[in-house]
Design a protein around this motif. Structure first.
Motif, PDB file in Angstrom:
ATOM      1  N   LEU A   1       0.928  -1.245  -0.063  1.00 34.96           N
ATOM      2  CA  LEU A   1       0.144   0.121  -0.048  1.00 34.96           C
ATOM      3  C   LEU A   1       0.897   1.121  -0.024  1.00 34.96           C
ATOM      4  CD1 LEU A   1      -2.851  -0.994   2.652  1.00 34.96           C
ATOM      5  CD2 LEU A   1      -3.070  -0.800   0.002  1.00 34.96           C
ATOM      6  N   LYS A   2       1.875   1.175   0.664  1.00 32.49           N
ATOM      7  CA  LYS A   2       2.936   2.334   0.678  1.00 32.49           C
ATOM      8  C   LYS A   2       3.305   2.318  -0.592  1.00 32.49           C
ATOM      9  CE  LYS A   2       4.114   2.444   5.646  1.00 32.49           C
ATOM     10  NZ  LYS A   2       5.014   2.412   6.779  1.00 32.49           N
ATOM     11  N   LYS A   3       3.878   1.462  -1.337  1.00 38.13           N
ATOM     12  CA  LYS A   3       4.274   1.725  -2.625  1.00 38.13           C
ATOM     13  C   LYS A   3       3.469   2.225  -3.527  1.00 38.13           C
ATOM     14  CE  LYS A   3       7.091  -1.126  -5.941  1.00 38.13           C
ATOM     15  NZ  LYS A   3       7.621  -2.482  -6.168  1.00 38.13           N
ATOM     16  N   ILE A   4       2.217   1.653  -3.506  1.00 39.89           N
ATOM     17  CA  ILE A   4       1.017   2.237  -4.203  1.00 39.89           C
ATOM     18  C   ILE A   4       1.005   3.670  -4.108  1.00 39.89           C
ATOM     19  CG2 ILE A   4      -1.447   2.388  -4.902  1.00 39.89           C
ATOM     20  CD1 ILE A   4      -1.569  -0.813  -4.285  1.00 39.89           C
ATOM     21  N   MET A   5       0.855   4.246  -2.861  1.00 41.97           N
ATOM     22  CA  MET A   5       0.432   5.337  -2.726  1.00 41.97           C
ATOM     23  C   MET A   5       1.795   6.395  -3.210  1.00 41.97           C
ATOM     24  SD  MET A   5      -1.377   5.830   0.936  1.00 41.97           S
ATOM     25  CE  MET A   5      -0.490   4.740   1.899  1.00 41.97           C
ATOM     26  N   SER A   6       3.221   5.781  -2.909  1.00 41.22           N
ATOM     27  CA  SER A   6       4.152   6.621  -3.292  1.00 41.22           C
ATOM     28  C   SER A   6       4.331   6.776  -4.887  1.00 41.22           C
ATOM     29  CB  SER A   6       5.459   6.063  -2.596  1.00 41.22           C
ATOM     30  OG  SER A   6       5.614   4.740  -3.096  1.00 41.22           O
ATOM     31  N   THR A   7       3.979   5.706  -5.633  1.00 39.28           N
ATOM     32  CA  THR A   7       3.979   5.757  -6.921  1.00 39.28           C
ATOM     33  C   THR A   7       2.850   6.550  -7.673  1.00 39.28           C
ATOM     34  OG1 THR A   7       4.701   3.080  -6.953  1.00 39.28           O
ATOM     35  CG2 THR A   7       3.708   4.088  -9.020  1.00 39.28           C
ATOM     36  N   ILE A   8       1.831   6.725  -6.906  1.00 39.30           N
ATOM     37  CA  ILE A   8       0.925   7.639  -7.412  1.00 39.30           C
ATOM     38  C   ILE A   8       1.391   9.025  -7.232  1.00 39.30           C
ATOM     39  CG2 ILE A   8      -1.551   8.471  -7.149  1.00 39.30           C
ATOM     40  CD1 ILE A   8      -2.264   5.467  -6.735  1.00 39.30           C
ATOM     41  N   ASP A   9       1.701   9.265  -5.882  1.00 45.42           N
ATOM     42  CA  ASP A   9       2.301  10.462  -5.767  1.00 45.42           C
ATOM     43  C   ASP A   9       3.206  10.973  -6.754  1.00 45.42           C
ATOM     44  OD1 ASP A   9       0.698  10.790  -3.456  1.00 45.42           O
ATOM     45  OD2 ASP A   9       2.348  10.324  -2.153  1.00 45.42           O
ATOM     46  N   ARG A  10       4.394  10.117  -7.162  1.00 45.64           N
ATOM     47  CA  ARG A  10       5.303  10.531  -7.997  1.00 45.64           C
ATOM     48  C   ARG A  10       4.917  10.895  -9.245  1.00 45.64           C
ATOM     49  NH1 ARG A  10       7.307   6.813 -11.352  1.00 45.64           N
ATOM     50  NH2 ARG A  10       6.997   5.279  -9.914  1.00 45.64           N
ATOM     51  N   ILE A  11       3.908   9.974  -9.718  1.00 48.60           N
ATOM     52  CA  ILE A  11       3.348  10.238 -11.026  1.00 48.60           C
ATOM     53  C   ILE A  11       2.613  11.478 -11.239  1.00 48.60           C
ATOM     54  CG2 ILE A  11       1.634   9.334 -12.850  1.00 48.60           C
ATOM     55  CD1 ILE A  11       2.873   6.437 -11.900  1.00 48.60           C
ATOM     56  N   VAL A  12       1.788  11.497 -10.189  1.00 46.63           N
ATOM     57  CA  VAL A  12       0.943  12.981 -10.290  1.00 46.63           C
ATOM     58  C   VAL A  12       1.751  14.230 -10.086  1.00 46.63           C
ATOM     59  CG1 VAL A  12      -0.688  14.138  -8.690  1.00 46.63           C
ATOM     60  CG2 VAL A  12      -1.000  11.920  -9.456  1.00 46.63           C
ATOM     61  N   ASP A  13       2.791  13.935  -9.349  1.00 39.84           N
ATOM     62  CA  ASP A  13       4.006  15.329  -9.359  1.00 39.84           C
ATOM     63  C   ASP A  13       4.824  15.341 -10.590  1.00 39.84           C
ATOM     64  OD1 ASP A  13       2.824  15.697  -6.720  1.00 39.84           O
ATOM     65  OD2 ASP A  13       4.561  14.757  -5.842  1.00 39.84           O
ATOM     66  N   THR A  14       5.058  14.349 -11.665  1.00 39.91           N
ATOM     67  CA  THR A  14       5.636  14.553 -12.644  1.00 39.91           C
ATOM     68  C   THR A  14       4.653  15.493 -13.659  1.00 39.91           C
ATOM     69  OG1 THR A  14       6.693  12.552 -12.357  1.00 39.91           O
ATOM     70  CG2 THR A  14       6.917  13.499 -14.664  1.00 39.91           C
TER      71      THR A  14
END
Length: 364
Positions: A165-178
């Motif tokens: 779950l932490k990996k899912i949230m951090s992945t989405i955060d990174r993509i959204v911030d790109t």
């Protein structure tokens, strides 16, 4: 004589003198006080409610634009109502609550979904999926204390789920911030691929202008990077034609060697785009893939392909995106709440958490 013996045997089995019986106080489970005739009738009612929900779910009416296709909100309310009516009759069937909660997610009513996921914990306080959904949707709402509470509960139940779950949230955060980009980049080192996501065909089976716009970007990129594979994915048929097939034919007609093209003619959603096409990437040992879709859709596409690749590989594969110009990129700099909801929702589906889990209404 045989009937007499059978009667005596049944009497002996039901008698407390025949075997040791726990005390009534020890039996704290709720026992149904209903005869078999009534149970059969109740089963028929529940089955009918679920079948009605399934029929509404299959209704072809949709809300659709370049980045999102959704069921009608009124249909989601009907599905939720049927599922909750069934749950009143079968209060152990928490699958009905899971399905109802996810119907509300599809309806963009996250608060109501959170109430229903929390209700599941009233029945099963150690349910890993219920805690997992609450981590994601409380994070979506920005309720950090609630996220921490459910992550702490999961630490005692399933540490692997916490990490995922932490990996899912951090992945989405990174993509959204790109920042979104419509610049064609030089290919990365190793084996490269272009992934072009489909878009619903017109009723006559012709390609929508939005899809053609994606193909024009694909063609330009494919010609500048002649050693890349091209995955075209989309399998919702219209007039006996699929997006994947029409996209492949269009690229060949415009000068792309057929041997470079990998068709997926089965995916019915972005979730299935990622699940099915990730195996093509694994088979060809792709190191880097560029996803082409509409600007309002590419972030969701990248998130789903990244999550899918955790299961299929290739290990270490990276992704970026090309945003076709369905809308000015500046307007989409910050994702809307609806876009972000779709990213989180579908990331969980690709991860393997089924949205609907109440037969016949079952869907990942």
């Amino acid at each position: 004589m045989k009937r007499t013996l059978l009667t005596l045997s049944l009497t002996a089995i039901l008698s407390s003198s025949f075997y040791s019986t726990p005390s009534i106080a020890a039996l704290d489970a709720v026992q149904p006080q209903i005869n078999y005739t009534e149970m059969t009738s109740q089963r028929q009612v529940v089955d009918q409610l679920l079948n009605d929900a399934y029929q509404v779910f299959k209704n072809p009416s949709r809300i659709s634009h370049a980045g999102f296709t959704a069921k009608m909100p009124s249909n989601m309310e009907m599905i939720t109502s049927n599922l909750l009516d069934a749950y009143k009759l079968e209060p152990y069937r928490v699958d009905l609550l899971f399905s109802a909660a996810n119907a509300q997610i599809y309806n963009s009513n996250v608060d109501r979904a959170i109430e229903l996921f929390t209700q599941i914990l009233d029945v099963a306080p150690d349910d890993v999926d219920a805690h997992s959904y609450l981590v994601i949707w409380q994070n979506f709402k920005g309720n950090k204390s609630e996220v921490t509470k459910h992550l702490n509960a999961l630490e005692q139940l399933n540490k692997g789920r916490v990490a995922d779950l932490k990996k899912i949230m951090s992945t989405i955060d990174r993509i959204v911030d790109t920042p979104l980009s419509n610049t064609i980049k030089k290919p990365a080192k190793g084996n490269n691929a272009i992934i072009t996501l489909g878009y619903a065909l017109n009723p006559d089976g012709s390609m929508n202008d939005i899809l053609i716009d994606r193909l024009n970007a694909t063609l330009t990129m494919a010609k500048k990077n002649p050693n890349t594979y091209i995955v075209v994915t989309g399998g919702v048929p219209k007039n006996h034609k699929t997006e994947g097939k029409l996209m492949a034919d269009w690229l060949v007609k415009n000068g792309i060697d057929k041997s470079r093209i990998i068709e997926d003619n089965y995916a019915r959603s972005t979730v299935e785009n990622a699940l099915y096409s990730s195996y093509a990437l694994a088979r060809h040992d792709i190191d880097h893939a560029t996803i082409i879709s509409s600007a309002s859709h590419v972030r969701r596409g990248q998130a789903l392909f990244e999550v899918a690749s955790w299961q299929t590989g290739p290990k270490g594969i990276t992704f970026d995106t090309y945003a076709a110009n369905d809308r000015p990129l500046e307007e989409l700099k910050v994702p809307t709440g609806g876009e972000l909801l779709g990213i989180y929702r579908d990331a969980l589906r690709v991860y393997g958490m089924w949205s609907y889990r109440s037969y016949p209404l079952e869907q990942r």
